[in-house]
Each structure stands twice: as C-alpha cells, then as structure tokens.
Write a protein that holds these residues in place. Sequence first.
Motif, PDB file in Angstrom:
ATOM      1  N   GLU A 141       0.834  -1.207   0.000  1.00 48.73           N
ATOM      2  CA  GLU A 141       0.000   0.000   0.000  1.00 48.73           C
ATOM      3  C   GLU A 141       0.867   1.254   0.000  1.00 48.73           C
ATOM      4  O   GLU A 141       0.586   2.222  -0.716  1.00 48.73           O
ATOM      5  N   ILE A 142       1.929   1.238   0.801  1.00 44.57           N
ATOM      6  CA  ILE A 142       2.827   2.394   0.847  1.00 44.57           C
ATOM      7  C   ILE A 142       3.519   2.576  -0.502  1.00 44.57           C
ATOM      8  O   ILE A 142       3.650   3.703  -1.001  1.00 44.57           O
ATOM      9  N   ALA A 143       3.923   1.480  -1.106  1.00 42.34           N
ATOM     10  CA  ALA A 143       4.611   1.557  -2.402  1.00 42.34           C
ATOM     11  C   ALA A 143       3.717   2.246  -3.435  1.00 42.34           C
ATOM     12  O   ALA A 143       4.188   3.045  -4.245  1.00 42.34           O
ATOM     13  N   GLN A 144       2.410   1.944  -3.398  1.00 43.76           N
ATOM     14  CA  GLN A 144       1.490   2.558  -4.359  1.00 43.76           C
ATOM     15  C   GLN A 144       1.174   4.000  -3.988  1.00 43.76           C
ATOM     16  O   GLN A 144       1.003   4.855  -4.862  1.00 43.76           O
ATOM     17  N   ALA A 145       1.121   4.281  -2.678  1.00 42.50           N
ATOM     18  CA  ALA A 145       0.820   5.647  -2.235  1.00 42.50           C
ATOM     19  C   ALA A 145       1.959   6.601  -2.597  1.00 42.50           C
ATOM     20  O   ALA A 145       1.750   7.801  -2.758  1.00 42.50           O
ATOM     21  N   LEU A 146       3.173   6.060  -2.721  1.00 47.62           N
ATOM     22  CA  LEU A 146       4.315   6.921  -3.047  1.00 47.62           C
ATOM     23  C   LEU A 146       4.272   7.395  -4.498  1.00 47.62           C
ATOM     24  O   LEU A 146       4.838   8.439  -4.827  1.00 47.62           O
ATOM     25  N   LEU A 147       3.585   6.636  -5.371  1.00 51.99           N
ATOM     26  CA  LEU A 147       3.490   7.050  -6.777  1.00 51.99           C
ATOM     27  C   LEU A 147       2.714   8.363  -6.857  1.00 51.99           C
ATOM     28  O   LEU A 147       1.599   8.459  -6.369  1.00 51.99           O
ATOM     29  N   GLY A 148       3.328   9.388  -7.451  1.00 53.11           N
ATOM     30  CA  GLY A 148       2.684  10.689  -7.542  1.00 53.11           C
ATOM     31  C   GLY A 148       3.152  11.660  -6.474  1.00 53.11           C
ATOM     32  O   GLY A 148       2.851  12.848  -6.543  1.00 53.11           O
ATOM     33  N   SER A 149       3.864  11.159  -5.464  1.00 45.94           N
ATOM     34  CA  SER A 149       4.446  12.049  -4.454  1.00 45.94           C
ATOM     35  C   SER A 149       5.702  12.697  -5.011  1.00 45.94           C
ATOM     36  O   SER A 149       6.348  12.148  -5.904  1.00 45.94           O
ATOM     37  N   VAL A 150       6.040  13.853  -4.459  1.00 42.99           N
ATOM     38  CA  VAL A 150       7.183  14.605  -4.973  1.00 42.99           C
ATOM     39  C   VAL A 150       8.357  14.511  -4.000  1.00 42.99           C
ATOM     40  O   VAL A 150       8.237  14.854  -2.827  1.00 42.99           O
ATOM     41  N   LEU A 151       9.471  14.033  -4.507  1.00 43.65           N
ATOM     42  CA  LEU A 151      10.690  13.881  -3.723  1.00 43.65           C
ATOM     43  C   LEU A 151      11.597  15.080  -3.992  1.00 43.65           C
ATOM     44  O   LEU A 151      11.819  15.437  -5.147  1.00 43.65           O
ATOM     45  N   VAL A 152      12.104  15.701  -2.918  1.00 39.30           N
ATOM     46  CA  VAL A 152      12.932  16.891  -3.056  1.00 39.30           C
ATOM     47  C   VAL A 152      14.277  16.657  -2.370  1.00 39.30           C
ATOM     48  O   VAL A 152      14.321  16.108  -1.275  1.00 39.30           O
ATOM     49  N   ASN A 153      15.357  17.070  -3.006  1.00 39.81           N
ATOM     50  CA  ASN A 153      16.665  16.991  -2.359  1.00 39.81           C
ATOM     51  C   ASN A 153      17.378  18.326  -2.455  1.00 39.81           C
ATOM     52  O   ASN A 153      17.452  18.925  -3.519  1.00 39.81           O
TER      53      ASN A 153
END
Length: 213
Positions: free
Chosen positions: A19-31
């Motif tokens: 579920e977490i793996a799918q929820a991460l799709l579409g999230s924005v990662l910033v570095n």
Amino acid sequence: MINLLEYYQGSGENYTSEEIAQALLGSVLVNETPEGLTSGIIVETEAYLGLEDEAAHSYNGRNTPRIQAMFGKPGTLYVHQMHRHILVNIVTQPKGVPQGVLIRALEPLEGLELMTERRKKTGHELSNGPGKLSQAMGISMDYNLEHILDSRLSIEPNKRVIPIKIQSSPRIGIKNKGKWTDAALRFYVKGNPFVSRFKGEISETFGWKSCRL
DNA sequence: TGTTCGATGTTCT
DNA sequence: GAACATCGAACAA
C-alpha cells in the motif's frame, strides 16, 4: 488516500508495504544540496517484504551493519550501494520490522539543469532507474539512516498528483528467488515514459489524472 | 533490437 | 571466490 507524512510522523495507522509503495506514486521527492535543489515525481517503486521475502536484504532476519536502517521506524532511509550505483529505500513498517520500498524512477520536476550536469544525459535518461535517479538528485551513502522528515531528502507536503492507473509487475533483477521472483511487488504509473524499461504508448498526461502540478 | 560484459563494495560460502 | 534490488559501452545481426 494514504497521508504519507502523517504515517512517517507515527500516526499509528497500519498499512502494508504494498500500500505504501502505491501511495508513493505521484508524491514529490525533493533533495537540497549545496549545488542546488532538485525534485521529481515518483513514478515507479518496489516493495521488499523483510523476513519472508527471499529477495530482500533483510530476508530471514539477516541484520548486518549495512542493513541496520531497514530496522528503523517508518520513514527511515535505507541507502545502499549496488555495484557503482546508489539505491534509495524508505522503511515502511514499525521499528524492528525490516520492510521497505525501493524508489526506482522519477519524473524530473525542478533542477533539470543540475540533473543534466550530474548525469551527462537528457530526457528520460535522467532518472528512469534507481541508480540514475540517485545520481541525478545527488544522493550519496551519507543519507543512510537519516529520516525522511529530518533529512535534506524530503517529500513535498503540499504537492501530489494522482495516477490514472497503477500497473504492477514482478520486480526487476530478481532471479532464482522462488515465488518471490514472480511476485507482483513492482508498481508504476501506466503511460509515464520515465518508468524504467518503458514500453508502450506514452500517455498524454504522462499517466496523471487531470492537471499537472 | 538484442545480448554480453566489466566496474565495484558488501556479504556470505 | 561468488553473488548481487545496476548501468552503459561494445558488439552482433
């Protein structure tokens, strides 16, 4: 819709690593690095299911210095090296349960110039693989054991796009691991050209519902 | 368009 | 000494 940031703060909710793996799709990662800021939308992930998953580094409770981070609380970064490449995972389960999600591909959003400079490539070659996105964003082994809420690497709280369709498939590069070789634990956004080994039609919206960011 | 192979560090045999 | 959650160059057709 799972609120990932609340989950990483320790909301006490209970979700599976899939579920977490799918929820991460579409999230924005910033570095954020001294050279500048880079960010991208997550388009591909893989779940690794700790103790029973023969493909996971933490299979059967194996616990060496290298994989310590997998035993941390949700949101802990497990960063390891594969040949010459850096791979980034985010821990998904409570402390002591070594499961995580590997970030496999990003659609670049900000800092394109910096990414191009680091990668010496352009277009989808910037970040369509786990080793490539780490290089594009400038993620190093130093990030290992840091927490996503307290790191130069973070998830944008206010930006989020929704995939039209999430596809699943067996994980990449898993061989001779019995049923785990074929288990559908890889998730990606259908029609997004930044997915690794992308084939098929590119979606007009890159696979996102309605508007872009 | 496909297959092969080398780089390279950690872990296990 | 071999295996590996990878990548890209070199090569064959």
